[in-house]
Scaffold this active site. Sequence first.
Site, PDB file in Angstrom:
ATOM      1  N   SER A 236       1.671  11.287  -4.958  1.00  0.00           N
ATOM      2  CA  SER A 236       2.217  10.277  -5.870  1.00  0.00           C
ATOM      3  C   SER A 236       1.342   9.981  -7.078  1.00  0.00           C
ATOM      4  O   SER A 236       1.750   9.213  -7.957  1.00  0.00           O
ATOM      5  CB  SER A 236       2.481   8.976  -5.107  1.00  0.00           C
ATOM      6  OG  SER A 236       3.606   9.105  -4.274  1.00  0.00           O
TER       7      SER A 236
ATOM      8  N   LYS B 278       2.937  10.174 -10.393  1.00  0.00           N
ATOM      9  CA  LYS B 278       3.644   9.070 -11.059  1.00  0.00           C
ATOM     10  C   LYS B 278       2.891   8.531 -12.271  1.00  0.00           C
ATOM     11  O   LYS B 278       3.464   7.775 -13.055  1.00  0.00           O
ATOM     12  CB  LYS B 278       3.926   7.960 -10.046  1.00  0.00           C
ATOM     13  CG  LYS B 278       4.948   8.395  -9.001  1.00  0.00           C
ATOM     14  CD  LYS B 278       4.986   7.510  -7.769  1.00  0.00           C
ATOM     15  CE  LYS B 278       5.953   8.115  -6.744  1.00  0.00           C
ATOM     16  NZ  LYS B 278       5.800   7.560  -5.406  1.00  0.00           N
TER      17      LYS B 278
ATOM     18  N   SER C 247       4.769   2.383  -5.303  1.00  0.00           N
ATOM     19  CA  SER C 247       4.870   3.842  -5.377  1.00  0.00           C
ATOM     20  C   SER C 247       6.288   4.314  -5.077  1.00  0.00           C
ATOM     21  O   SER C 247       6.504   5.270  -4.333  1.00  0.00           O
ATOM     22  CB  SER C 247       3.877   4.495  -4.408  1.00  0.00           C
ATOM     23  OG  SER C 247       3.710   5.866  -4.700  1.00  0.00           O
TER      24      SER C 247
ATOM     25  N   LYS D 194      -3.389   4.745  -9.574  1.00  0.00           N
ATOM     26  CA  LYS D 194      -2.314   5.234  -8.710  1.00  0.00           C
ATOM     27  C   LYS D 194      -2.866   5.997  -7.526  1.00  0.00           C
ATOM     28  O   LYS D 194      -3.760   6.830  -7.649  1.00  0.00           O
ATOM     29  CB  LYS D 194      -1.368   6.151  -9.501  1.00  0.00           C
ATOM     30  CG  LYS D 194      -0.091   6.476  -8.756  1.00  0.00           C
ATOM     31  CD  LYS D 194       0.780   5.251  -8.605  1.00  0.00           C
ATOM     32  CE  LYS D 194       1.819   5.403  -7.510  1.00  0.00           C
ATOM     33  NZ  LYS D 194       1.273   5.329  -6.135  1.00  0.00           N
TER      34      LYS D 194
END
Length: 391
Positions: free
Chosen positions: A61, A64, A121, A224
Amino acid sequence: MKKIICFLICVCSIMQSVCVFAEGETAADLGINAKAVILVEESSGNVLYEDNPDERLPIASVTKIMTMLLIMEAVDDGKITLDDMVSVSENAMSYGGSTMFLETGEQLTVNDMLKGIAVASANDGCVAMAEYLAGSESAFVDMMNDKARELGMENTHFMNTNGLDEDDHYSSARDVSIMSRELIKHKTIFNYTSIWMDTLRGGKFQLANTNKLIRFYDGANGLKTGSTSKALCCLSASAKRNDMQLIAVVLGAPTSAQRFSSAKALLDYGFANYSVNTQITAGDKIQDVKVEKGVDDEVSVVAADTFSTLIKKGGEDNITTEIIMNEVIYAPLEAGDKVGTMKISRDGQTVAEIDLITAGSVEKKGIGLIIKDFLRTIFYGGRTVAQNDSV
């Protein structure tokens, strides 16, 4: 305006590759357990520490970051607003994993979608925003790859918006640092990545940040997390102390605890060993200068950019400055016109040149004022005319 950063150990020219500063430190020395790591100073992108930074790895993730970057670019370019309503498609709703539990036909603002993506997320939120911005997820992925090429991310290829394991979806620690730096140029993103807990849907849906450093690390403001069975545990962690913003990227840590401890070790190393000295700040007044043929005789001159140096703590920062102004400055002038240069040198070598610009505008004199000034010079020697005098 863009900050300009130069470093004590090496000065990077515009076309020169980034510099690495850690000397003799190993991952074991710092307590790092991961496949690849990098520690970067945000404003310049110079590297303070790296280990295996260019290996192509799944990043889960952390993907992202690119999704959020394209959203923030669209917001800051005025293509969309944070208050725009985004409709959820059946395709977006179908995504599992970490989600914000979107329902087909539901509408949320871009603001709420960003909260879901940055804090929870949300895979479904990424797809909903991709479809809103590009019309389809695949078209948005093309935009992601185009942006990666534009940024010089040589070891990156995206197959989806959220980082779910898929063949030919990869990046590197260095490339993650590049897109992280680009994202945090959009300062509004910190309104989302620094959230610890929040709610959506009028308080009905609770959000808790997957990045535990936000709560437990002093100065943490992003960025993140990511984890899948293939990527293991990943993180791009950002933190700021005393005007120094660092980015620590950790890929392929065996456990979640080890990704956070590795990121913390990198950030601790950076903050313990380096400091930022700001030599000049954008907007700082330099001096007043004479203006020829203007309705005003003078105009203030300010620095167009910020110049800072990052030095090893305990080291010296031998900086000298030289002001070079245009020989003659004529009206008319607009605010922001360049009228000079500040040359900044270290140990006799030029490391930056900062534009010096006008703080305000100055109109050109009309013919009436020019004649009046000419007559005043003849009859009064240029002195200011008293109210009871006449020309």
